[in-house]
Design an enzyme around this catalytic site. Structure first.
Site, short mmCIF file in Angstrom:
data_model
loop_
_atom_site.label_atom_id
_atom_site.label_comp_id
_atom_site.label_asym_id
_atom_site.label_seq_id
_atom_site.Cartn_x
_atom_site.Cartn_y
_atom_site.Cartn_z
N GLY A 1 -37.34 75.36 -1.30
CA GLY A 1 -36.42 75.14 -2.32
C GLY A 1 -36.93 75.96 -3.61
O GLY A 1 -37.45 77.24 -3.32
N GLU A 2 -37.09 75.43 -4.69
CA GLU A 2 -37.83 76.11 -5.91
C GLU A 2 -39.00 75.32 -6.55
O GLU A 2 -38.73 74.07 -6.99
CB GLU A 2 -36.70 76.20 -6.81
N SER A 3 -40.13 75.74 -6.16
CA SER A 3 -41.34 74.72 -6.64
C SER A 3 -41.54 74.55 -7.83
O SER A 3 -41.99 73.20 -8.08
CB SER A 3 -42.73 75.51 -6.04
N CYS B 1 -42.67 76.75 2.63
CA CYS B 1 -42.21 77.67 1.50
C CYS B 1 -42.49 77.17 0.18
O CYS B 1 -43.75 77.11 -0.16
CB CYS B 1 -40.90 78.34 1.69
N ARG C 1 -46.44 83.75 -5.36
CA ARG C 1 -44.92 83.33 -5.14
C ARG C 1 -44.02 84.70 -5.01
O ARG C 1 -44.44 85.62 -5.53
CB ARG C 1 -44.39 82.45 -6.30
N ILE D 1 -37.61 83.22 2.89
CA ILE D 1 -36.56 83.28 1.72
C ILE D 1 -37.32 83.20 0.35
O ILE D 1 -38.03 82.37 0.38
CB ILE D 1 -35.38 81.92 1.85
N ARG D 2 -37.13 84.31 -0.20
CA ARG D 2 -37.86 84.45 -1.39
C ARG D 2 -39.44 84.15 -1.19
O ARG D 2 -39.66 83.12 -2.00
CB ARG D 2 -37.29 83.81 -2.72
N HIS E 1 -39.30 79.40 6.75
CA HIS E 1 -38.55 78.17 7.02
C HIS E 1 -38.30 77.99 8.75
O HIS E 1 -37.53 78.66 9.10
CB HIS E 1 -37.31 78.46 6.23
N GLU F 1 -37.33 75.46 9.72
CA GLU F 1 -35.77 74.51 9.67
C GLU F 1 -34.80 75.23 9.74
O GLU F 1 -33.59 74.68 10.09
CB GLU F 1 -35.88 73.69 8.60
#
Ligand code: GLN
Length: 185
Positions: free
Chosen positions: A43-45, A75, A102, A125-126, A161, A163
């Site tokens: 997600g976004e840490s 991630c 990051r 992903i990013r 990821h 998942e």
């Protein structure tokens, strides 16, 4: 074995589908205290850290590790677990002795699929990259020779990821390493 996924932000639903039946969404420290294995999703840490503030969940994760439980960050989740975070720097929990950068593939690389060594399917992903591994850190998978999945004891961190693929072997490995440890008292 009681497995849960932190469900404050990010792709927790995909992790729930990848874990054995019975895994639950967790949003409170008390729920973490009842687990043997906690997954921290992608997600976004920075957003996750904000949502975690004052929740007591960080302390509950430390209790989980101290009582022999397992934690798996993917991630953004790996960024939370790392010891040092760069690009930009932000605070983190230091539960795995790694330095992590990051968004380390640059702005032009949003996401890509890859096959790792061993042959796990992975989606980046990013994605961050591990830039330093401490002496106690074991490498579980690499991509083009660089570590992308590591463990230190029962704390696991992946920069990709698992998942978002149909390959369940990474989750299976983590689940197999987690054992029932009893709830926090
Ligand atoms: N770039 C995100 C961060 O720095 C992580 C991306 C992800 O979890 N897919 O938090």
């Amino acid at each position: 074995m009681r497995a849960g996924v932190l469900a404050l932000q990010g792709d927790f639903a995909a992790h729930l589908r990848a874990l054995p039946a019975g895994a639950v969404e967790v949003r409170t420290a008390a729920e973490v205290d009842a687990l043997d294995l906690l997954v921290l999703p992608g997600g976004e840490s920075t957003a996750m850290l904000k949502l975690l503030e004052g929740s007591g969940i960080e302390e509950a994760v430390r209790r989980l590790v101290a009582r022999g439980g397992a934690v798996f960050g993917t991630c953004a989740g790996a960024i939370l677990l790392a010891k040092d975070v760069t690009n930009p720097a932000q605070r983190s929990w230091g539960l795995v002795d790694v330095g992590i950068e990051r968004n380390a593939f640059g702005r032009q690389v949003d996401s890509f699929e890859a096959v790792l060594e061993p042959d796990y399917a992975a989606v980046f992903i990013r994605a961050p990259r591990f830039r330093r591994l401490g002496a106690g850190v074991e490498v579980l998978a690499t991509w083009r020779g660089e570590p992308v999945f590591v463990r230190q004891g029962r704390v696991f961190a992946a920069t990709f990821h698992p998942e978002w693929t149909d390959d369940r072997r990474v989750h299976a490995l983590v689940v197999a390493a987690a054992t029932p440890v009893g709830a926090a008292t």
